[in-house]
Scaffold this motif. Sequence first.
Motif, PDB file in Angstrom:
ATOM      1  N   LEU A 186       0.836  -1.193   0.000  1.00 50.41           N
ATOM      2  CA  LEU A 186       0.000   0.000   0.000  1.00 50.41           C
ATOM      3  C   LEU A 186       0.872   1.244   0.000  1.00 50.41           C
ATOM      4  O   LEU A 186       1.791   1.367   0.810  1.00 50.41           O
ATOM      5  CB  LEU A 186      -0.896   0.003   1.242  1.00 50.41           C
ATOM      6  N   VAL A 187       0.591   2.144  -0.924  1.00 51.72           N
ATOM      7  CA  VAL A 187       1.372   3.365  -1.062  1.00 51.72           C
ATOM      8  C   VAL A 187       0.436   4.562  -1.155  1.00 51.72           C
ATOM      9  O   VAL A 187      -0.594   4.516  -1.837  1.00 51.72           O
ATOM     10  CB  VAL A 187       2.299   3.285  -2.295  1.00 51.72           C
ATOM     11  N   GLU A 188       0.810   5.586  -0.439  1.00 52.15           N
ATOM     12  CA  GLU A 188       0.142   6.889  -0.453  1.00 52.15           C
ATOM     13  C   GLU A 188      -0.249   7.290  -1.878  1.00 52.15           C
ATOM     14  O   GLU A 188       0.552   7.186  -2.805  1.00 52.15           O
ATOM     15  CB  GLU A 188       1.178   7.858   0.116  1.00 52.15           C
ATOM     16  N   GLY A 189      -1.494   7.737  -2.037  1.00 57.37           N
ATOM     17  CA  GLY A 189      -1.936   8.213  -3.343  1.00 57.37           C
ATOM     18  C   GLY A 189      -2.502   7.128  -4.241  1.00 57.37           C
ATOM     19  O   GLY A 189      -3.153   7.423  -5.230  1.00 57.37           O
ATOM     20  N   GLU A 190      -2.254   5.870  -3.888  1.00 58.76           N
ATOM     21  CA  GLU A 190      -2.781   4.777  -4.701  1.00 58.76           C
ATOM     22  C   GLU A 190      -4.106   4.285  -4.124  1.00 58.76           C
ATOM     23  O   GLU A 190      -4.439   4.571  -2.984  1.00 58.76           O
ATOM     24  CB  GLU A 190      -1.771   3.624  -4.760  1.00 58.76           C
ATOM     25  N   THR A 191      -4.845   3.558  -4.935  1.00 59.76           N
ATOM     26  CA  THR A 191      -6.139   3.046  -4.491  1.00 59.76           C
ATOM     27  C   THR A 191      -6.049   1.536  -4.282  1.00 59.76           C
ATOM     28  O   THR A 191      -5.595   0.813  -5.168  1.00 59.76           O
ATOM     29  CB  THR A 191      -7.226   3.359  -5.527  1.00 59.76           C
ATOM     30  N   ALA A 192      -6.455   1.107  -3.114  1.00 64.11           N
ATOM     31  CA  ALA A 192      -6.457  -0.329  -2.805  1.00 64.11           C
ATOM     32  C   ALA A 192      -7.874  -0.864  -2.874  1.00 64.11           C
ATOM     33  O   ALA A 192      -8.828  -0.169  -2.525  1.00 64.11           O
ATOM     34  CB  ALA A 192      -5.878  -0.570  -1.418  1.00 64.11           C
ATOM     35  N   THR A 193      -8.004  -2.087  -3.330  1.00 66.15           N
ATOM     36  CA  THR A 193      -9.298  -2.769  -3.310  1.00 66.15           C
ATOM     37  C   THR A 193      -9.190  -3.964  -2.369  1.00 66.15           C
ATOM     38  O   THR A 193      -8.264  -4.766  -2.486  1.00 66.15           O
ATOM     39  CB  THR A 193      -9.677  -3.264  -4.727  1.00 66.15           C
ATOM     40  N   PHE A 194     -10.094  -4.036  -1.409  1.00 63.12           N
ATOM     41  CA  PHE A 194     -10.132  -5.173  -0.487  1.00 63.12           C
ATOM     42  C   PHE A 194     -11.504  -5.827  -0.573  1.00 63.12           C
ATOM     43  O   PHE A 194     -12.517  -5.150  -0.661  1.00 63.12           O
ATOM     44  CB  PHE A 194      -9.914  -4.717   0.965  1.00 63.12           C
ATOM     45  N   ARG A 195     -11.489  -7.148  -0.525  1.00 61.74           N
ATOM     46  CA  ARG A 195     -12.745  -7.883  -0.523  1.00 61.74           C
ATOM     47  C   ARG A 195     -12.872  -8.587   0.816  1.00 61.74           C
ATOM     48  O   ARG A 195     -11.875  -9.086   1.356  1.00 61.74           O
ATOM     49  CB  ARG A 195     -12.748  -8.915  -1.656  1.00 61.74           C
ATOM     50  N   PHE A 196     -14.063  -8.626   1.350  1.00 61.93           N
ATOM     51  CA  PHE A 196     -14.278  -9.282   2.641  1.00 61.93           C
ATOM     52  C   PHE A 196     -15.293 -10.405   2.521  1.00 61.93           C
ATOM     53  O   PHE A 196     -16.287 -10.289   1.795  1.00 61.93           O
ATOM     54  CB  PHE A 196     -14.753  -8.258   3.682  1.00 61.93           C
ATOM     55  N   LEU A 197     -14.987 -11.487   3.216  1.00 57.85           N
ATOM     56  CA  LEU A 197     -15.902 -12.619   3.304  1.00 57.85           C
ATOM     57  C   LEU A 197     -16.359 -12.740   4.748  1.00 57.85           C
ATOM     58  O   LEU A 197     -15.621 -12.382   5.668  1.00 57.85           O
ATOM     59  CB  LEU A 197     -15.182 -13.918   2.908  1.00 57.85           C
TER      60      LEU A 197
END
Lengths: 296, 170
Positions: A186-197
Amino acid sequence: MKNATLRHRVLALAATAAMAALSMSAAHAHRAWLLPSGTIYSGQQPWVSVDAAISNDIFYYEHNAAALDNLVVTGPDGQPVQAENAAKGRYRSMFDVKLEQQGTYRLALVSDGLIASYKVGNETKRARGSAESLAKEIPADATELRVSQNSNRVETFVTRGAPTTAALKPTGRGIELVPVTHPNDLVEGETATFRFLDNGQPAANYAATVILAGLRYRSELGEMRLTTDANGEIRVKWPAAGMYWLNVAPARAPAQGAPMAGGPGAAPAAPSGPAGTLAEPVRRSNYSLTLEVLPK
Amino acid sequence: MPIRYAAALTAASFAWPAVAADLSLKVEIPRLGVAEYHRPYVAIWIEKPDQSFVGNLAVWYDIKLRNNEGTKWLKDMRAWWRKSGRELNMPVDGLSGATRAPGEHTVQFGAGSALGRLAPGEYQVVLEAAREVGGRELVKVPFVWPPKGSTTTQASGQHELGAVSVTVKP
């Protein structure tokens, strides 16, 4: 002016998932967390040292140490790893993990048990355990029995070398993260996608809260409130580098993180809301995750 | 004489004159008046203008520490670590080198380096410096490959790196 800028920065956490206007949950919303000394390691014999606590503030231990009885460390090969130097202080527990393998480790406090409240005469009692142990413990003349099954997971991820995903394989119990974006990339300014179950199923329409550490040094919480989409996904654009606390829970449950079962001297939280039974407890799940976002 | 002439012709007929061209990098490591000074770790690599990684040129770290302990701080060159370092098993021949003292250093890279595999196009040399108990800084210097003539481009760091210049020549 300064405040407005800060608020703008913190609230600017962009989210493509719908923003959820959740009412503030209960005032006693303690937050459980694991705080690793780092999340990215290189070198020959790196160790990570971890604080574990339940607190109001994030990453400041001021309420209770977290119990480590349910600590589960999973190595990059998917096998359990022994934590070392575990200790419990007044406000925090701590442990170390020697990162002998290359790849990603999963560090988790996992609790999944029944909590019951009932009355014997005028006295309200609380108990926790398995369906079997509670059946023995709760007297036959008990009234107003309410039983819930609480699946709590408090975790963080730590990587030596390049990130891997074997340790992130879902167990199918409680709320878990599926890494569309790896939690150690994870880096500042970037977008992360997380999926939860949740119990292996997409945690759709769950409430997610993201808070940047350092509350002590700013006047506003600046939390981002998101709702998972039909796939159980959220997208988070990181406005700043730092440690973040992320919480996921079913939308109607307290989104701030239920107290961890097993705090020192902590009576089990009394189930409220719909009354469950030993055979059919009301299910509650909660997930807290510590993430590190690095500078560009 | 006729033989030498023939050989020159053959070499000239290749589209990529990668064999001859080289890149010379001049970097200043600033002298800092700090209480505790450690020489910076420096990673030098090539990327495209869109910041995608192309290849490593050099990694300067404490290669002399016993048990390869200097590798502990390689992760502090965060951008490089993410793009390439975390995939490598250091030391790497032709890449690993000792840290450099404050002052001006010139290093030369030729066909034996990542340049040897470089397709024609625009690139940048990126230097990332991280200093124990100090700061971290990235400096990017653009260049075009293969060079048509001798060209020098320059940039400068603010704290961990001083002036950097890249000269490419055919």
